[in-house]
Design a protein around this motif. Structure first.
Motif, PDB file in Angstrom:
ATOM      1  N   ARG A   1     -13.021 -23.955   3.013  1.00  0.00           N
ATOM      2  CA  ARG A   1     -12.307 -24.083   4.286  1.00  0.00           C
ATOM      3  C   ARG A   1     -12.537 -22.847   5.150  1.00  0.00           C
ATOM      4  N   GLY A   2     -12.454 -21.674   4.517  1.00  0.00           N
ATOM      5  CA  GLY A   2     -12.656 -20.434   5.245  1.00  0.00           C
ATOM      6  C   GLY A   2     -14.078 -20.290   5.765  1.00  0.00           C
ATOM      7  N   LYS A   3     -15.065 -20.665   4.934  1.00  0.00           N
ATOM      8  CA  LYS A   3     -16.463 -20.578   5.351  1.00  0.00           C
ATOM      9  C   LYS A   3     -16.715 -21.465   6.565  1.00  0.00           C
ATOM     10  N   LYS A   4     -16.129 -22.652   6.551  1.00  0.00           N
ATOM     11  CA  LYS A   4     -16.319 -23.577   7.667  1.00  0.00           C
ATOM     12  C   LYS A   4     -15.740 -22.994   8.948  1.00  0.00           C
ATOM     13  N   ARG A   5     -14.558 -22.378   8.839  1.00  0.00           N
ATOM     14  CA  ARG A   5     -13.942 -21.777  10.023  1.00  0.00           C
ATOM     15  C   ARG A   5     -14.803 -20.624  10.565  1.00  0.00           C
ATOM     16  N   LEU A   6     -15.350 -19.805   9.661  1.00  0.00           N
ATOM     17  CA  LEU A   6     -16.191 -18.697  10.098  1.00  0.00           C
ATOM     18  C   LEU A   6     -17.470 -19.192  10.765  1.00  0.00           C
ATOM     19  N   GLU A   7     -18.051 -20.263  10.230  1.00  0.00           N
ATOM     20  CA  GLU A   7     -19.267 -20.829  10.828  1.00  0.00           C
ATOM     21  C   GLU A   7     -18.983 -21.372  12.222  1.00  0.00           C
ATOM     22  N   GLU A   8     -17.832 -22.042  12.375  1.00  0.00           N
ATOM     23  CA  GLU A   8     -17.458 -22.576  13.687  1.00  0.00           C
ATOM     24  C   GLU A   8     -17.246 -21.440  14.687  1.00  0.00           C
ATOM     25  N   ALA A   9     -16.584 -20.382  14.224  1.00  0.00           N
ATOM     26  CA  ALA A   9     -16.329 -19.240  15.107  1.00  0.00           C
ATOM     27  C   ALA A   9     -17.632 -18.565  15.522  1.00  0.00           C
ATOM     28  N   ALA A  10     -18.536 -18.376  14.555  1.00  0.00           N
ATOM     29  CA  ALA A  10     -19.813 -17.732  14.863  1.00  0.00           C
ATOM     30  C   ALA A  10     -20.621 -18.556  15.859  1.00  0.00           C
ATOM     31  N   ALA A  11     -20.585 -19.879  15.706  1.00  0.00           N
ATOM     32  CA  ALA A  11     -21.336 -20.759  16.609  1.00  0.00           C
ATOM     33  C   ALA A  11     -20.839 -20.631  18.042  1.00  0.00           C
ATOM     34  N   ARG A  12     -19.547 -20.359  18.195  1.00  0.00           N
ATOM     35  CA  ARG A  12     -18.986 -20.245  19.535  1.00  0.00           C
ATOM     36  C   ARG A  12     -19.119 -18.828  20.094  1.00  0.00           C
ATOM     37  N   ILE A  13     -18.988 -17.810  19.232  1.00  0.00           N
ATOM     38  CA  ILE A  13     -19.120 -16.430  19.708  1.00  0.00           C
ATOM     39  C   ILE A  13     -20.568 -16.134  20.113  1.00  0.00           C
ATOM     40  N   TYR A  14     -21.503 -16.567  19.272  1.00  0.00           N
ATOM     41  CA  TYR A  14     -22.918 -16.280  19.534  1.00  0.00           C
ATOM     42  C   TYR A  14     -23.622 -17.532  20.048  1.00  0.00           C
ATOM     43  N   LYS A  15     -22.962 -18.214  20.950  1.00  0.00           N
ATOM     44  CA  LYS A  15     -23.456 -19.499  21.469  1.00  0.00           C
ATOM     45  C   LYS A  15     -24.669 -19.301  22.373  1.00  0.00           C
ATOM     46  N   VAL A  16     -25.428 -20.369  22.462  1.00  0.00           N
ATOM     47  CA  VAL A  16     -26.519 -20.424  23.428  1.00  0.00           C
ATOM     48  C   VAL A  16     -26.106 -21.381  24.529  1.00  0.00           C
ATOM     49  N   ASP A  17     -26.788 -21.332  25.666  1.00  0.00           N
ATOM     50  CA  ASP A  17     -26.439 -22.203  26.779  1.00  0.00           C
ATOM     51  C   ASP A  17     -26.555 -23.667  26.365  1.00  0.00           C
ATOM     52  N   THR A  18     -25.550 -24.443  26.711  1.00  0.00           N
ATOM     53  CA  THR A  18     -25.528 -25.854  26.344  1.00  0.00           C
ATOM     54  C   THR A  18     -26.185 -26.699  27.432  1.00  0.00           C
ATOM     55  N   ASP A  19     -26.502 -27.937  27.055  1.00  0.00           N
ATOM     56  CA  ASP A  19     -27.075 -28.861  28.022  1.00  0.00           C
ATOM     57  C   ASP A  19     -26.041 -29.178  29.092  1.00  0.00           C
ATOM     58  N   SER A  20     -26.520 -29.745  30.197  1.00  0.00           N
ATOM     59  CA  SER A  20     -25.607 -30.113  31.278  1.00  0.00           C
ATOM     60  C   SER A  20     -24.637 -31.192  30.798  1.00  0.00           C
ATOM     61  N   TRP A  21     -23.487 -31.241  31.405  1.00  0.00           N
ATOM     62  CA  TRP A  21     -22.422 -32.162  31.008  1.00  0.00           C
ATOM     63  C   TRP A  21     -22.809 -33.605  31.339  1.00  0.00           C
ATOM     64  N   ASP A  22     -22.500 -34.527  30.428  1.00  0.00           N
ATOM     65  CA  ASP A  22     -22.831 -35.938  30.649  1.00  0.00           C
ATOM     66  C   ASP A  22     -21.713 -36.712  31.354  1.00  0.00           C
ATOM     67  N   GLY A  23     -20.643 -36.003  31.738  1.00  0.00           N
ATOM     68  CA  GLY A  23     -19.565 -36.649  32.480  1.00  0.00           C
ATOM     69  C   GLY A  23     -18.525 -37.345  31.626  1.00  0.00           C
ATOM     70  N   LYS A  24     -18.672 -37.273  30.298  1.00  0.00           N
ATOM     71  CA  LYS A  24     -17.729 -37.953  29.409  1.00  0.00           C
ATOM     72  C   LYS A  24     -16.730 -36.973  28.798  1.00  0.00           C
ATOM     73  N   TRP A  25     -15.599 -37.531  28.394  1.00  0.00           N
ATOM     74  CA  TRP A  25     -14.529 -36.731  27.803  1.00  0.00           C
ATOM     75  C   TRP A  25     -14.236 -37.220  26.386  1.00  0.00           C
ATOM     76  N   CYS A  26     -14.036 -36.258  25.502  1.00  0.00           N
ATOM     77  CA  CYS A  26     -13.540 -36.592  24.160  1.00  0.00           C
ATOM     78  C   CYS A  26     -12.014 -36.599  24.256  1.00  0.00           C
ATOM     79  N   ILE A  27     -11.397 -37.715  23.872  1.00  0.00           N
ATOM     80  CA  ILE A  27      -9.949 -37.902  24.030  1.00  0.00           C
ATOM     81  C   ILE A  27      -9.323 -38.129  22.656  1.00  0.00           C
TER      82      ILE A  27
ATOM     83  N   ARG B   1      -2.852 -17.569  -0.685  1.00  0.00           N
ATOM     84  CA  ARG B   1      -1.827 -18.624  -0.664  1.00  0.00           C
ATOM     85  C   ARG B   1      -2.143 -19.689   0.387  1.00  0.00           C
ATOM     86  N   GLN B   2      -2.720 -19.260   1.499  1.00  0.00           N
ATOM     87  CA  GLN B   2      -3.028 -20.172   2.597  1.00  0.00           C
ATOM     88  C   GLN B   2      -4.337 -20.925   2.398  1.00  0.00           C
ATOM     89  N   GLY B   3      -5.042 -20.606   1.331  1.00  0.00           N
ATOM     90  CA  GLY B   3      -6.270 -21.332   1.027  1.00  0.00           C
ATOM     91  C   GLY B   3      -7.509 -20.834   1.740  1.00  0.00           C
TER      92      GLY B   3
END
Length: 274
Positions: free
Chosen positions: A70-96, A50-52
């Motif tokens: 929609r569900g596949k996209k959510r699972l891919e996003e979750a996997a990318a964050r759970i099994y993340k690799v170290d990210t580059d250093s911060w560039d000092g900017k903010w997404c607003i 029902r929730q799609g």
């Protein structure tokens, strides 16, 4: 553990690697390992339909279920964050993200807030959310899918004053509380990991069913951090940050449990007919 949440974990950890579709009988057997009855599993599947999140397919008298796009996209996003690799250093900017959504569309406004929190945004003011990660494209896709693009503005910019970056973090996220939850996770799983590692070194038998249940619960519990940890860059984290230690413990325990867990899943899983 809620059946619907467990289904997300089962699909994310196993089903999506096996054609993304599974027979309901297999799901019932797998979730039965957690004490969930067949009616409870069917009820959870109906809610997700029902929730799609799910789509169904009938083959003869058998029902097969797979994640929607929609569900596949959510699972891919979750996997990318759970099994993340170290990210580059911060560039000092903010997404607003700033929005002004009419009261008659309050439900969509609440949904947007929930999704922003899931992505890792923190609330600076009631209708202004920020993240040190460049998430602008994902927010654009989200607001377009909700039909609220006319009410949302997205920026990726430097902060000129007056709080320093760590003060901004304290305004938007309860870092101490997140750290405490990581400590609790470490306290819970360190001994379990060491006990299993010792058994394997001694070549003691560890049932596949145990590995399946333990690994699934491990991922289920660790997945909760996706809703509270904004994935801040190292530059913005406190000196005593337990997230890194918790992540390493998760990865180590996961690797020990995974072979047996996969074997048990495969014993219950039946390939869906084409």
């Amino acid at each position: 553990m809620k059946p619907q949440s467990m289904l997300f974990t089962i699909y994310g950890e196993y089903v999506r690697h096996y054609g993304s579709e599974i027979w309901i009988g297999s799901l019932t057997k797998l979730l039965g390992e957690f004490g969930l009855s067949e009616p409870a599993v069917r009820a959870a599947i109906s809610r997700m339909l029902r929730q799609g999140w799910l789509v169904s397919r009938k083959v003869g008298n058998r029902s097969y279920y797979s994640m929607s796009e929609r569900g596949k996209k959510r699972l891919e996003e979750a996997a990318a964050r759970i099994y993340k690799v170290d990210t580059d250093s911060w560039d000092g900017k903010w997404c607003i993200v700033s929005y002004n959504i009419p009261e008659e569309r309050r439900a969509l406004r609440d949904q947007l807030r929930q999704e922003l929190g899931w992505m890792g945004f923190g609330m600076l003011t009631t209708s202004t959310w920020i993240s040190p990660n460049d998430l602008g494209q994902r927010v654009k896709e989200l607001t377009e899918s909700y039909g609220i693009a006319d009410h949302v503005e997205i920026f990726y910019a430097e902060h000129l004053g007056w709080s320093d970056p760590r003060q901004l973090v304290k305004k938007c996220w309860n870092i101490e509380e997140i750290n405490e939850k990581y400590k609790s996770f470490i306290d819970t799983y360190r001994d379990k990991y060491e006990e299993l590692a010792s058994k394997l070194r001694q070549n003691k038998d560890v049932p596949d069913s145990y590995c399946f249940v333990e690994k699934t619960v491990l991922v289920h519990e660790y997945r909760k951090f996706l809703f509270i940890d904004p994935d801040l860059p190292l530059d913005l984290l406190p000196e005593l940050w337990l997230g890194k230690e918790a992540d390493q413990l998760f990865q180590n325990y996961y690797q020990l449990l995974n072979p047996g867990a996969v074997r048990f899943f495969e014993s219950a899983y039946e390939v869906a007919p084409s």
